[in-house]
Design a protein around this motif. Structure first.
Motif, PDB file in Angstrom:
ATOM      1  N   PHE A 278       1.016  -1.235  -0.064  1.00 54.41           N
ATOM      2  CA  PHE A 278      -0.069   0.139   0.142  1.00 54.41           C
ATOM      3  C   PHE A 278       0.976   1.230  -0.097  1.00 54.41           C
ATOM      4  O   PHE A 278       0.629   2.171  -0.571  1.00 54.41           O
ATOM      5  CB  PHE A 278      -0.871  -0.100   1.118  1.00 54.41           C
ATOM      6  CG  PHE A 278      -1.680   1.395   1.384  1.00 54.41           C
ATOM      7  CD1 PHE A 278      -2.746   1.475   0.612  1.00 54.41           C
ATOM      8  CD2 PHE A 278      -1.294   2.166   2.317  1.00 54.41           C
ATOM      9  CE1 PHE A 278      -3.645   2.719   0.721  1.00 54.41           C
ATOM     10  CE2 PHE A 278      -2.154   3.465   2.381  1.00 54.41           C
ATOM     11  CZ  PHE A 278      -3.348   3.594   1.581  1.00 54.41           C
ATOM     12  N   ILE A 279       1.923   1.234   0.752  1.00 55.96           N
ATOM     13  CA  ILE A 279       2.698   2.494   0.762  1.00 55.96           C
ATOM     14  C   ILE A 279       3.444   2.609  -0.268  1.00 55.96           C
ATOM     15  O   ILE A 279       3.642   3.850  -1.017  1.00 55.96           O
ATOM     16  CB  ILE A 279       3.791   2.090   1.902  1.00 55.96           C
ATOM     17  CG1 ILE A 279       3.355   2.077   3.269  1.00 55.96           C
ATOM     18  CG2 ILE A 279       5.017   3.396   1.684  1.00 55.96           C
ATOM     19  CD1 ILE A 279       4.369   1.734   4.509  1.00 55.96           C
TER      20      ILE A 279
ATOM     21  N   LEU B 274      13.042  -6.860  14.615  1.00 54.49           N
ATOM     22  CA  LEU B 274      11.505  -6.715  13.879  1.00 54.49           C
ATOM     23  C   LEU B 274      11.182  -7.760  13.014  1.00 54.49           C
ATOM     24  O   LEU B 274      11.918  -8.689  12.542  1.00 54.49           O
ATOM     25  CB  LEU B 274      11.773  -5.310  13.140  1.00 54.49           C
ATOM     26  CG  LEU B 274      12.260  -4.298  13.665  1.00 54.49           C
ATOM     27  CD1 LEU B 274      12.268  -3.036  12.711  1.00 54.49           C
ATOM     28  CD2 LEU B 274      11.360  -3.775  14.792  1.00 54.49           C
ATOM     29  N   SER B 275       9.800  -7.562  13.065  1.00 51.07           N
ATOM     30  CA  SER B 275       9.040  -8.890  12.147  1.00 51.07           C
ATOM     31  C   SER B 275       9.436  -8.617  10.717  1.00 51.07           C
ATOM     32  O   SER B 275       9.763  -7.396  10.482  1.00 51.07           O
ATOM     33  CB  SER B 275       7.683  -9.041  12.445  1.00 51.07           C
ATOM     34  OG  SER B 275       7.154  -7.829  12.089  1.00 51.07           O
TER      35      SER B 275
ATOM     36  N   ARG C  62       9.943  -4.673   9.091  1.00 51.10           N
ATOM     37  CA  ARG C  62      11.172  -4.425   8.160  1.00 51.10           C
ATOM     38  C   ARG C  62      10.902  -3.871   6.908  1.00 51.10           C
ATOM     39  O   ARG C  62      11.420  -2.922   6.295  1.00 51.10           O
ATOM     40  CB  ARG C  62      12.155  -5.678   8.025  1.00 51.10           C
ATOM     41  CG  ARG C  62      12.545  -6.128   9.658  1.00 51.10           C
ATOM     42  CD  ARG C  62      13.094  -7.350   9.637  1.00 51.10           C
ATOM     43  NE  ARG C  62      14.511  -7.439   8.653  1.00 51.10           N
ATOM     44  CZ  ARG C  62      14.858  -8.671   8.456  1.00 51.10           C
ATOM     45  NH1 ARG C  62      14.620  -9.841   9.110  1.00 51.10           N
ATOM     46  NH2 ARG C  62      15.961  -8.579   7.699  1.00 51.10           N
ATOM     47  N   CYS C  63       9.750  -4.620   6.229  1.00 53.56           N
ATOM     48  CA  CYS C  63       9.348  -4.293   4.775  1.00 53.56           C
ATOM     49  C   CYS C  63       8.806  -2.854   4.888  1.00 53.56           C
ATOM     50  O   CYS C  63       9.109  -2.050   3.969  1.00 53.56           O
ATOM     51  CB  CYS C  63       8.267  -5.103   4.312  1.00 53.56           C
ATOM     52  SG  CYS C  63       9.105  -6.814   3.881  1.00 53.56           S
ATOM     53  N   VAL C  64       7.830  -2.539   5.857  1.00 60.27           N
ATOM     54  CA  VAL C  64       7.371  -1.239   6.003  1.00 60.27           C
ATOM     55  C   VAL C  64       8.533  -0.059   6.279  1.00 60.27           C
ATOM     56  O   VAL C  64       8.397   1.058   5.623  1.00 60.27           O
ATOM     57  CB  VAL C  64       6.273  -1.331   7.142  1.00 60.27           C
ATOM     58  CG1 VAL C  64       5.705   0.223   7.252  1.00 60.27           C
ATOM     59  CG2 VAL C  64       5.013  -2.104   6.750  1.00 60.27           C
ATOM     60  N   ALA C  65       9.421  -0.252   6.971  1.00 62.99           N
ATOM     61  CA  ALA C  65      10.649   0.540   7.374  1.00 62.99           C
ATOM     62  C   ALA C  65      11.134   0.896   6.101  1.00 62.99           C
ATOM     63  O   ALA C  65      11.563   1.929   5.713  1.00 62.99           O
ATOM     64  CB  ALA C  65      11.381   0.140   8.364  1.00 62.99           C
TER      65      ALA C  65
ATOM     66  N   SER D 204      11.257   4.505   3.204  1.00 62.59           N
ATOM     67  CA  SER D 204      12.434   5.410   2.947  1.00 62.59           C
ATOM     68  C   SER D 204      12.298   6.314   1.472  1.00 62.59           C
ATOM     69  O   SER D 204      12.686   7.127   1.331  1.00 62.59           O
ATOM     70  CB  SER D 204      13.696   4.519   2.756  1.00 62.59           C
ATOM     71  OG  SER D 204      13.504   3.517   1.759  1.00 62.59           O
ATOM     72  N   TYR D 205      11.227   5.465   1.072  1.00 63.23           N
ATOM     73  CA  TYR D 205      11.125   6.166  -0.476  1.00 63.23           C
ATOM     74  C   TYR D 205      10.362   7.723  -0.243  1.00 63.23           C
ATOM     75  O   TYR D 205      10.485   8.555  -1.265  1.00 63.23           O
ATOM     76  CB  TYR D 205      10.235   5.435  -1.380  1.00 63.23           C
ATOM     77  CG  TYR D 205      10.779   4.127  -1.978  1.00 63.23           C
ATOM     78  CD1 TYR D 205      11.914   3.956  -1.880  1.00 63.23           C
ATOM     79  CD2 TYR D 205      10.059   2.948  -2.075  1.00 63.23           C
ATOM     80  CE1 TYR D 205      12.690   2.706  -2.239  1.00 63.23           C
ATOM     81  CE2 TYR D 205      10.759   1.859  -2.495  1.00 63.23           C
ATOM     82  CZ  TYR D 205      11.965   1.516  -2.470  1.00 63.23           C
ATOM     83  OH  TYR D 205      12.639   0.465  -2.886  1.00 63.23           O
ATOM     84  N   TRP D 206       9.625   8.015   0.580  1.00 60.38           N
ATOM     85  CA  TRP D 206       9.206   9.131   1.017  1.00 60.38           C
ATOM     86  C   TRP D 206      10.184  10.248   1.205  1.00 60.38           C
ATOM     87  O   TRP D 206       9.792  11.335   0.955  1.00 60.38           O
ATOM     88  CB  TRP D 206       8.225   9.077   2.436  1.00 60.38           C
ATOM     89  CG  TRP D 206       6.880   8.319   2.123  1.00 60.38           C
ATOM     90  CD1 TRP D 206       6.474   7.258   2.536  1.00 60.38           C
ATOM     91  CD2 TRP D 206       5.893   8.885   1.181  1.00 60.38           C
ATOM     92  NE1 TRP D 206       5.028   6.846   1.996  1.00 60.38           N
ATOM     93  CE2 TRP D 206       4.753   7.707   1.254  1.00 60.38           C
ATOM     94  CE3 TRP D 206       5.506   9.915   0.270  1.00 60.38           C
ATOM     95  CZ2 TRP D 206       3.501   8.000   0.617  1.00 60.38           C
ATOM     96  CZ3 TRP D 206       4.184   9.999  -0.212  1.00 60.38           C
ATOM     97  CH2 TRP D 206       3.292   8.974  -0.172  1.00 60.38           C
ATOM     98  N   PHE D 207      11.204   9.747   1.745  1.00 61.48           N
ATOM     99  CA  PHE D 207      12.249  10.758   2.110  1.00 61.48           C
ATOM    100  C   PHE D 207      12.760  11.115   0.731  1.00 61.48           C
ATOM    101  O   PHE D 207      13.547  12.402   0.902  1.00 61.48           O
ATOM    102  CB  PHE D 207      13.315  10.108   2.969  1.00 61.48           C
ATOM    103  CG  PHE D 207      12.900  10.008   4.174  1.00 61.48           C
ATOM    104  CD1 PHE D 207      12.616  10.688   5.214  1.00 61.48           C
ATOM    105  CD2 PHE D 207      12.777   8.556   4.638  1.00 61.48           C
ATOM    106  CE1 PHE D 207      12.241  10.586   6.595  1.00 61.48           C
ATOM    107  CE2 PHE D 207      12.056   8.318   5.960  1.00 61.48           C
ATOM    108  CZ  PHE D 207      11.929   9.403   6.934  1.00 61.48           C
TER     109      PHE D 207
END
Length: 298
Positions: A29-30, A250-251, A255-258, A262-265
């Motif tokens: 979704f992100i 982390l699960s 980890r995938c969400v984290a 980073s693409y938003w940065f």
């Protein structure tokens, strides 16, 4: 860890074992939200820059090194958006081979984006801190040096495929972290050096020209600050997110969400350089008056 044999192109080519995130709903979704945002904001600006650049390239005397780097930078942005769109299609059609191909392309292109951003900062550093050397490099005979460096960046992006072929999470993460750390250090060094020079009074700034020179320096100072902070956010954010992704505490979903966060940065830095280019070219209607007045000022 997913079975590598389930991917036609071989998961060994994929960094960070990102195929484990293929079925993570939140991370997908992100990625979709980022892709839509980039398609609505970054893609139109990048296309306009290439269109304006094509017309300006017909007059080489008005084309600077920074503009040429900007053209290549927006080209990588377009390639990245196309790869992101293909990834989103693969997610919703469950085409894992397309996911592998598109995500590999996006990582390779991201390498080029990083180097082009650093090159832009180095070019400004030479122009302000070492103006004599910069003027020497701007001569027609030195254009070959610039073109060679630009094509080396593309070759480095392709060379990254060799790193991706190493089926080791630790090595891939380490290489990526080193890249982001070096880019962050280079951007900080060049930007701070430029800001220090701009803060110092230069020769010939007295008399009636002082106010005009001060305004010009203030605009340059604000521009460098804006570029510096967007790049610090980009490389610093990617650095932190990659460290979170490499954390074994982390699960896999966290980890995938984290990592995809980073693409938003990267979004601010993907917009600021093209917008500054269009501003200098007088193609932004809301700032066109200011640009024309700057050009007409003695």
């Amino acid at each position: 860890m997913s079975d590598n044999s389930s991917f036609p192109f071989g998961a060994s080519l994929h960094p960070f074992s990102f195929h484990n995130c293929f079925h993570c709903t939140v991370s997908n979704f992100i990625v979709t939200a980022i892709t839509v945002t980039n398609s609505l904001l970054t893609l139109p600006v990048s296309v306009i820059v290439l269109h304006v650049g094509r017309r300006r390239r017909q007059h080489p005397t008005v084309t600077s090194h920074t503009e040429v780097i900007t053209y290549h930078m927006v080209l990588t942005e377009i390639m990245y958006i196309v790869a992101s769109v293909l990834y989103c299609i693969s997610v919703y059609t469950d085409l894992q081979w397309m996911m592998m191909a598109s995500s590999n392309v996006s990582f390779i292109v991201a390498c080029g984006q990083m180097f082009f951003h650093v090159l832009t900062c180095v070019e400004r550093y030479l122009a302000v801190v070492h103006p004599v050397t910069y003027l020497h490099l701007r001569k027609g005979g030195r254009v070959t040096v610039r073109n060679t460096i630009v094509w080396c960046v593309w070759l480095l992006g392709l060379a990254k495929m060799g790193v991706l072929a190493i089926n080791s999470l630790e090595i891939n993460v380490l290489v990526y972290l080193i890249q982001q750390a070096v880019a962050l250090a280079a951007v900080a060094f060049c930007s701070i050096a430029v800001l220090q020079v701009l803060k110092r009074p230069g020769p010939g700034e007295g008399g009636g020209d002082r106010e005009r020179v001060d305004q010009s320096k203030r605009r340059a100072f604000n521009t460098i600050v804006a570029i510096m902070w967007t790049l610090v956010v980009r490389f610093g954010g990617c650095l932190v997110c990659t460290l979170l992704y490499s954390s074994s505490r982390l699960s896999i979903n966290s980890r995938c969400v984290a990592f995809v966060s980073s693409y938003w940065f990267c979004l601010p830095s993907s917009l600021v350089s093209p917008l500054l280019f269009l501003h200098r070219a007088g193609k932004l209607p809301c700032f066109k008056g200011n640009t024309e007045s700057e050009r007409q000022s003695p």
